[in-house]
Design a protein around this motif. Structure first.
Motif, PDB file in Angstrom:
ATOM      1  N   GLU A   1      -3.536  13.258   9.679  1.00 23.53           N
ATOM      2  CA  GLU A   1      -2.261  12.620   9.365  1.00 23.53           C
ATOM      3  C   GLU A   1      -2.475  11.143   9.073  1.00 23.53           C
ATOM      4  O   GLU A   1      -3.369  10.507   9.617  1.00 23.53           O
ATOM      5  CB  GLU A   1      -1.282  12.774  10.534  1.00 23.53           C
ATOM      6  CG  GLU A   1      -1.042  14.212  10.959  1.00 23.53           C
ATOM      7  CD  GLU A   1      -0.177  14.300  12.210  1.00 23.53           C
ATOM      8  OE1 GLU A   1       0.541  13.326  12.501  1.00 23.53           O
ATOM      9  OE2 GLU A   1      -0.238  15.325  12.900  1.00 23.53           O
ATOM     10  N   MET A   2      -1.615  10.595   8.220  1.00 22.06           N
ATOM     11  CA  MET A   2      -1.679   9.177   7.911  1.00 22.06           C
ATOM     12  C   MET A   2      -0.268   8.639   7.694  1.00 22.06           C
ATOM     13  O   MET A   2       0.582   9.299   7.101  1.00 22.06           O
ATOM     14  CB  MET A   2      -2.518   8.923   6.659  1.00 22.06           C
ATOM     15  CG  MET A   2      -2.629   7.442   6.284  1.00 22.06           C
ATOM     16  SD  MET A   2      -3.638   7.158   4.790  1.00 22.06           S
ATOM     17  CE  MET A   2      -2.587   7.875   3.515  1.00 22.06           C
ATOM     18  N   LYS A   3      -0.034   7.442   8.178  1.00 23.17           N
ATOM     19  CA  LYS A   3       1.245   6.771   7.981  1.00 23.17           C
ATOM     20  C   LYS A   3       0.975   5.338   7.535  1.00 23.17           C
ATOM     21  O   LYS A   3       0.161   4.628   8.130  1.00 23.17           O
ATOM     22  CB  LYS A   3       2.064   6.768   9.281  1.00 23.17           C
ATOM     23  CG  LYS A   3       3.412   6.070   9.158  1.00 23.17           C
ATOM     24  CD  LYS A   3       4.154   6.087  10.492  1.00 23.17           C
ATOM     25  CE  LYS A   3       5.494   5.372  10.378  1.00 23.17           C
ATOM     26  NZ  LYS A   3       6.222   5.366  11.690  1.00 23.17           N
ATOM     27  N   ILE A   4       1.660   4.908   6.474  1.00 21.88           N
ATOM     28  CA  ILE A   4       1.496   3.556   5.939  1.00 21.88           C
ATOM     29  C   ILE A   4       2.791   2.789   6.143  1.00 21.88           C
ATOM     30  O   ILE A   4       3.881   3.275   5.817  1.00 21.88           O
ATOM     31  CB  ILE A   4       1.164   3.592   4.435  1.00 21.88           C
ATOM     32  CG1 ILE A   4      -0.094   4.416   4.175  1.00 21.88           C
ATOM     33  CG2 ILE A   4       0.989   2.174   3.891  1.00 21.88           C
ATOM     34  CD1 ILE A   4      -0.350   4.686   2.707  1.00 21.88           C
TER      35      ILE A   4
ATOM     36  N   LEU B   1       0.827  -1.201   0.000  1.00 19.08           N
ATOM     37  CA  LEU B   1       0.000   0.000   0.000  1.00 19.08           C
ATOM     38  C   LEU B   1       0.865   1.256   0.000  1.00 19.08           C
ATOM     39  O   LEU B   1       1.899   1.317   0.679  1.00 19.08           O
ATOM     40  CB  LEU B   1      -0.920   0.010   1.217  1.00 19.08           C
ATOM     41  CG  LEU B   1      -2.104  -0.960   1.184  1.00 19.08           C
ATOM     42  CD1 LEU B   1      -2.862  -0.912   2.510  1.00 19.08           C
ATOM     43  CD2 LEU B   1      -3.050  -0.636   0.027  1.00 19.08           C
ATOM     44  N   THR B   2       0.452   2.230  -0.770  1.00 12.27           N
ATOM     45  CA  THR B   2       1.130   3.527  -0.832  1.00 12.27           C
ATOM     46  C   THR B   2       0.053   4.606  -0.866  1.00 12.27           C
ATOM     47  O   THR B   2      -1.138   4.318  -1.017  1.00 12.27           O
ATOM     48  CB  THR B   2       2.000   3.646  -2.095  1.00 12.27           C
ATOM     49  OG1 THR B   2       1.134   3.648  -3.249  1.00 12.27           O
ATOM     50  CG2 THR B   2       2.984   2.478  -2.207  1.00 12.27           C
ATOM     51  N   GLU B   3       0.480   5.843  -0.765  1.00  8.97           N
ATOM     52  CA  GLU B   3      -0.473   6.936  -0.879  1.00  8.97           C
ATOM     53  C   GLU B   3      -1.052   7.013  -2.288  1.00  8.97           C
ATOM     54  O   GLU B   3      -2.098   7.619  -2.496  1.00  8.97           O
ATOM     55  CB  GLU B   3       0.195   8.260  -0.508  1.00  8.97           C
ATOM     56  CG  GLU B   3       0.556   8.356   0.970  1.00  8.97           C
ATOM     57  CD  GLU B   3       1.080   9.711   1.358  1.00  8.97           C
ATOM     58  OE1 GLU B   3       1.053  10.612   0.490  1.00  8.97           O
ATOM     59  OE2 GLU B   3       1.495   9.898   2.519  1.00  8.97           O
ATOM     60  N   GLY B   4      -0.379   6.349  -3.241  1.00 11.19           N
ATOM     61  CA  GLY B   4      -0.872   6.337  -4.611  1.00 11.19           C
ATOM     62  C   GLY B   4      -2.001   5.353  -4.847  1.00 11.19           C
ATOM     63  O   GLY B   4      -2.840   5.580  -5.716  1.00 11.19           O
TER      64      GLY B   4
END
Length: 354
Positions: A216-219, A176-179
């Motif tokens: 905020e988000m962190k993967i 998973l990525t922000e993309g």
């Protein structure tokens, strides 16, 4: 597998006395066959980092594939084998996962407008299900009354104060990525009026949406099969003269972990939130967590006190490309290997950065 038969193998391939075939199979990750044959040394099908593609090699050569590949393997007698490996692309269109975490003010915190005898309800609020609750008094403006949301229970249609939504293709778990992960955080509107001497002050109705103070988000992809998503959201009551930093605000910090397994995936959550208002978590529309406030808003339950929560791992099934079919055109050979490929499993236990 070893076969030592010089007299037999010599008749097939000159100088060959021993046949060796080895298999390595890691379900969902790797299928590898190696031989000591001259013309066919083996093949290798392995999962790539993307989690939704496979790298395929025959005789040590990587093949460029779409949903089919074929190659020729020459035989000693002048014939050839032409293995064909195909897989259906349609199963890639698996339903996306939708995860929501949100807070709302239940109707039980307030009362219907008609119970206050303040006169006509503001026209902007006509035909709505929001209730009203008493706020702090103001000698200049009168007593403030603010709205709840237009529902009582988690899972019901209606408004919210803050909502974070995650949407993803389960085939991307582990990569998973922000993309390829869609994340949104929304803040719902609030409404107030001021009342003095038992009557609504004309023109005092206001509707406003608070700014988001934290989004905020962190993967983290801990391995090919596991992704952890942590997010924070915070928004304050918009009708105040205090600096935003001093205004009590609803907030939550949540981590979600998803992990592939052979038949699907699992999802779990863990996090913390204030004691006001109500909070709920949904996975594909199903409520998996809900909690309700015991009191109206205050400094303590919107700032000093918080509550930890956990949603244990829940199993979900999903269909995807799970088999490769191989055959030959020079003889009637047709074999099917159930390659329990992608799909998906998820677990969770996460640390929250507060």
């Amino acid at each position: 597998f070893d076969l030592f038969a010089p007299s037999f193998l010599e008749g097939i391939t000159e100088g060959m006395t021993e046949a060796k075939i080895s298999f390595e199979h890691n379900p969902g990750q790797l299928l590898k066959v190696e031989t000591n044959f001259d013309k066919f040394t083996g093949f290798n099908i392995s999962k790539t980092r993307s989690g939704r593609e496979f790298q395929i090699e025959v005789n040590g050569k990587e093949l460029s594939t779409d949903n089919l590949f074929t190659t020729n393997i020459d035989l000693e007698d002048g014939n050839y084998l032409e293995p064909i490996i195909t897989w259906e692309r349609e199963p890639l269109l698996v339903p996306e996962i939708t995860i929501e975490f949100l807070c709302f003010i239940p109707q039980s915190i307030g009362k219907p407008w008609s119970s206050f005898n303040f006169g006509e309800i503001p026209k902007e609020m006509e035909n709505r299900k929001d209730y009203w609750f008493k706020g702090p008094p103001d000698l200049a403006k009168g007593t403030m009354y603010a709205t709840t949301n237009d529902r009582q229970n988690a899972g019901e249609e209606g408004g919210f104060k803050i909502k974070t939504t995650l949407k993803m293709n389960p085939l991307n778990i582990g990569n998973l990525t922000e993309g390829n992960l869609m994340q949104t955080t929304e803040v719902g509107p609030s409404q107030v009026v001021h009342v003095k001497e038992g009557q609504i002050i004309p023109g005092s109705f206001r509707e406003q949406t608070a700014p988001t103070q934290a989004n905020e988000m962190k993967i983290t992809n801990s391995d090919l099969n596991t992704s952890i998503i942590c997010f924070k959201a915070k928004a304050a009551f918009p009708f105040t003269d205090l600096p935003l930093s001093l205004t009590p605000a609803a907030d939550y910090h949540v981590c979600v972990e998803l992990t592939h397994h052979q038949n699907g995936y699992t999802i779990a959550m863990k996090g913390t939130h204030d004691l006001f208002p109500a909070y709920e978590a949904r996975i594909d529309g199903e409520v998996v967590y809900e909690v309700y406030p015991t009191d109206g808003p205050g400094i303590m339950n919107l700032g000093f006190w918080s509550s930890d929560f956990m949603v244990p791992s829940r199993n979900y099934s999903s269909k995807g490309p799970t088999s490769f079919q191989a055959g030959t055109r020079t003889e009637d050979v047709n074999c099917t290997h159930d390659y329990d490929s992608y799909l998906l499993n998820a677990v969770a236990d996460f640390v929250i950065d507060y």
